[in-house]
Design an enzyme around this catalytic site. Structure first.
Site, PDB file in Angstrom:
ATOM      1  N   ALA A 109       4.072  26.157  18.680  1.00 45.83           N
ATOM      2  CA  ALA A 109       5.412  25.322  18.434  1.00 45.83           C
ATOM      3  C   ALA A 109       5.255  23.950  17.920  1.00 45.83           C
ATOM      4  O   ALA A 109       4.462  23.052  18.376  1.00 45.83           O
ATOM      5  CB  ALA A 109       6.294  25.477  19.628  1.00 45.83           C
TER       6      ALA A 109
ATOM      7  N   ARG B 261       7.284  20.174  16.735  1.00 51.63           N
ATOM      8  CA  ARG B 261       8.327  19.527  17.138  1.00 51.63           C
ATOM      9  C   ARG B 261       9.429  19.545  15.835  1.00 51.63           C
ATOM     10  O   ARG B 261       9.028  19.590  14.822  1.00 51.63           O
ATOM     11  CB  ARG B 261       8.164  18.273  17.345  1.00 51.63           C
ATOM     12  CG  ARG B 261       7.310  17.744  18.751  1.00 51.63           C
ATOM     13  CD  ARG B 261       7.409  16.246  19.151  1.00 51.63           C
ATOM     14  NE  ARG B 261       7.372  15.345  18.088  1.00 51.63           N
ATOM     15  CZ  ARG B 261       6.013  14.988  17.517  1.00 51.63           C
ATOM     16  NH1 ARG B 261       4.903  15.173  18.289  1.00 51.63           N
ATOM     17  NH2 ARG B 261       6.183  14.174  16.606  1.00 51.63           N
TER      18      ARG B 261
ATOM     19  N   CYS C 175      21.021  18.600 -20.254  1.00 49.03           N
ATOM     20  CA  CYS C 175      21.286  19.545 -19.328  1.00 49.03           C
ATOM     21  C   CYS C 175      22.556  20.530 -19.692  1.00 49.03           C
ATOM     22  O   CYS C 175      23.611  19.999 -20.194  1.00 49.03           O
ATOM     23  CB  CYS C 175      21.685  18.898 -18.147  1.00 49.03           C
ATOM     24  SG  CYS C 175      22.114  20.037 -16.913  1.00 49.03           S
TER      25      CYS C 175
ATOM     26  N   ASN D  71      20.147  28.420  -4.493  1.00 42.32           N
ATOM     27  CA  ASN D  71      18.648  28.213  -4.376  1.00 42.32           C
ATOM     28  C   ASN D  71      18.743  26.524  -4.820  1.00 42.32           C
ATOM     29  O   ASN D  71      19.163  26.002  -5.495  1.00 42.32           O
ATOM     30  CB  ASN D  71      17.976  28.772  -5.718  1.00 42.32           C
ATOM     31  CG  ASN D  71      18.156  30.235  -5.363  1.00 42.32           C
ATOM     32  OD1 ASN D  71      18.175  30.751  -4.420  1.00 42.32           O
ATOM     33  ND2 ASN D  71      18.045  30.803  -6.627  1.00 42.32           N
TER      34      ASN D  71
ATOM     35  N   HIS E 157      20.589  20.203 -11.717  1.00 40.40           N
ATOM     36  CA  HIS E 157      22.114  20.112 -11.849  1.00 40.40           C
ATOM     37  C   HIS E 157      22.797  21.132 -10.665  1.00 40.40           C
ATOM     38  O   HIS E 157      22.508  22.194 -10.471  1.00 40.40           O
ATOM     39  CB  HIS E 157      22.671  20.458 -13.259  1.00 40.40           C
ATOM     40  CG  HIS E 157      24.278  19.926 -13.150  1.00 40.40           C
ATOM     41  ND1 HIS E 157      24.549  19.141 -14.168  1.00 40.40           N
ATOM     42  CD2 HIS E 157      25.273  20.457 -12.650  1.00 40.40           C
ATOM     43  CE1 HIS E 157      25.779  18.927 -14.038  1.00 40.40           C
ATOM     44  NE2 HIS E 157      26.328  19.724 -13.035  1.00 40.40           N
TER      45      HIS E 157
ATOM     46  N   HIS F 211      23.976  23.810  -8.653  1.00 38.81           N
ATOM     47  CA  HIS F 211      24.857  25.110  -8.966  1.00 38.81           C
ATOM     48  C   HIS F 211      24.268  26.071  -7.968  1.00 38.81           C
ATOM     49  O   HIS F 211      23.516  25.921  -7.260  1.00 38.81           O
ATOM     50  CB  HIS F 211      24.195  25.396 -10.454  1.00 38.81           C
ATOM     51  CG  HIS F 211      22.751  25.965 -10.320  1.00 38.81           C
ATOM     52  ND1 HIS F 211      21.935  24.730 -10.498  1.00 38.81           N
ATOM     53  CD2 HIS F 211      22.263  27.004 -10.509  1.00 38.81           C
ATOM     54  CE1 HIS F 211      20.583  25.484 -10.492  1.00 38.81           C
ATOM     55  NE2 HIS F 211      20.808  26.662 -10.322  1.00 38.81           N
TER      56      HIS F 211
ATOM     57  N   GLN G  50      25.095  30.978  -7.634  1.00 42.45           N
ATOM     58  CA  GLN G  50      25.099  32.145  -8.173  1.00 42.45           C
ATOM     59  C   GLN G  50      25.895  33.046  -7.798  1.00 42.45           C
ATOM     60  O   GLN G  50      25.850  33.070  -6.332  1.00 42.45           O
ATOM     61  CB  GLN G  50      23.801  32.463  -8.983  1.00 42.45           C
ATOM     62  CG  GLN G  50      23.093  31.194  -9.584  1.00 42.45           C
ATOM     63  CD  GLN G  50      21.507  31.819  -9.920  1.00 42.45           C
ATOM     64  OE1 GLN G  50      21.406  33.151 -10.869  1.00 42.45           O
ATOM     65  NE2 GLN G  50      20.424  31.212  -9.597  1.00 42.45           N
TER      66      GLN G  50
ATOM     67  N   PHE H  77       0.320  37.864   7.461  1.00 41.36           N
ATOM     68  CA  PHE H  77       0.755  38.580   8.456  1.00 41.36           C
ATOM     69  C   PHE H  77       2.247  39.227   8.085  1.00 41.36           C
ATOM     70  O   PHE H  77       2.573  40.239   8.568  1.00 41.36           O
ATOM     71  CB  PHE H  77       0.619  37.685   9.843  1.00 41.36           C
ATOM     72  CG  PHE H  77       1.309  38.625  10.920  1.00 41.36           C
ATOM     73  CD1 PHE H  77       0.703  39.474  11.658  1.00 41.36           C
ATOM     74  CD2 PHE H  77       2.608  38.319  11.407  1.00 41.36           C
ATOM     75  CE1 PHE H  77       1.208  40.150  12.789  1.00 41.36           C
ATOM     76  CE2 PHE H  77       3.381  38.661  12.552  1.00 41.36           C
ATOM     77  CZ  PHE H  77       2.498  39.754  13.139  1.00 41.36           C
TER      78      PHE H  77
END
Length: 340
Positions: free
Chosen positions: A21, A23, A44, A151, A162, A164, A166, A306
């Site tokens: 584990a 912290r 953009c 995302n 920018h 956004h 979806q 794994f």
């Protein structure tokens, strides 16, 4: 020693690796802050003044002199509403036309924002457009499932800075949806109650994994969280489909979502993350066994051999400690982005 916990909603067994584990504060984003991002970029496609083709716009919140949020068709869509319906089976091979919707929600006119630093009203605007597009898209007879997702950051899969999110709508129900619905039905048949409502009841009783709660929503880290800081936001009112959310609930959800994302922003140094709205498939609205919710997955660890080989997850953060850490994070009163 490590322990295995089962997430009844996903049916996943998760290894909570207590001996490994970390912290909570050690999961903070280690990357250096990027250069100052300008509020507008001429190159953009989402910035004001670059709305090249108005026919691509499916929804606008605002007026002719400006906009607050826009929904536009994805320039490179995975699915298209104009595709001709087709389904072919040839032996074991099955093919369908790529009919559906793939839209981008441009969340704000400014280029330099992140959801964690928006005002509650600005987050509310985004949720209003989510609902409006959900209601419209579900009218298409070929659509079975609508997925709303965001995302944030390179490791989460974004390619444009920018702000956004979806919306994708598919002509099939993905297998993950099917399996979770099957588990929810099985639990309802066995107990007569909604698994999600029971989970919420238990988390509120325990309190130790709750991050924040409001009149209509509760944000918590599940008992068997699949990864560090994996967070769910559940509505208190039982509702199967996201488009059933009321105006009052949207306002409240905006505050809860901003709070959780701001705590991640300040507590973990603006980590990359994904979030998605998990709602019931179109044909199964108003069920007694399924409860829509939002899942937020910070990308603070990576899947390795794994996980890929077993389908199981190893979580090196104790859910109880992660929730306590986020509860302790104070959001500055001036956390909203300053004006230009």
């Amino acid at each position: 020693m490590s322990e295995l916990r089962q997430n009844l909603i996903t049916r996943d067994w998760v290894i909570i690796a207590t001996e490994r584990a970390t912290r909570p504060d050690q999961f903070a984003n280690k990357k250096k802050w990027a250069a100052v991002v300008p509020p507008h970029r001429a190159d953009c496609p989402f910035c004001v003044g670059n709305e090249e083709d108005a026919t691509l716009e499916t929804c606008r919140l605002g007026d002719r002199t400006g906009w607050k949020v826009r929904a536009i068709c994805n320039k490179y869509p995975a699915l298209s509403p104009t595709a001709e319906w087709m389904r072919i089976s040839s032996g074991i091979h099955r093919t369908m036309a790529g009919i559906g919707f793939h839209e981008v929600i441009v969340e704000h006119p400014r280029h330099d924002l992140t959801t964690a630093l928006l005002s509650v009203e600005e987050v509310e605007n985004i949720l209003l457009v989510y609902r409006q597009r959900y209601v419209e898209i579900r009218k298409n007879p070929h659509i079975e499932t609508i997925i709303i997702f965001k995302n944030h950051g390179e490791t989460a899969g974004t390619s444009l800075e920018h702000p956004h999110s979806q919306i994708a709508a598919t002509p099939v129900v993905p297998s993950q949806f099917r399996s979770r619905i099957d588990e929810a039905i099985r639990y309802f048949d066995d107990t007569g109650e909604c698994l999600f409502c029971r989970t919420l009841e238990d988390e509120l009783a325990a309190k130790e994994r709750v991050i924040c709660e409001s009149e209509h929503f509760v944000a918590f880290i599940p008992y068997a969280a699949l990864s560090p800081f994996h967070t769910w936001i559940f509505p208190r009112r039982h509702s199967s489909s996201f488009d059933e959310i009321t105006d009052a609930e949207i306002t409240d959800l905006a505050d809860t979502l901003k709070t959780v994302l701001a705590k991640l922003y300040y507590g973990l140094n603006n980590p990359d993350y994904n979030y998605n709205v998990r709602s019931v498939p179109i044909a199964q609205r108003a069920t007694k066994y399924f409860h829509w919710y939002i899942a937020i997955i910070p990308r603070v660890t990576k899947q390795a051999g794994f996980e890929l080989g077993s389908g199981m997850f190893i979580n090196t953060a104790l859910p109880e400690e992660s929730a306590a850490f986020l509860r302790s994070i104070e959001i500055p009163s001036d956390s909203n982005f300053p004006p230009i």
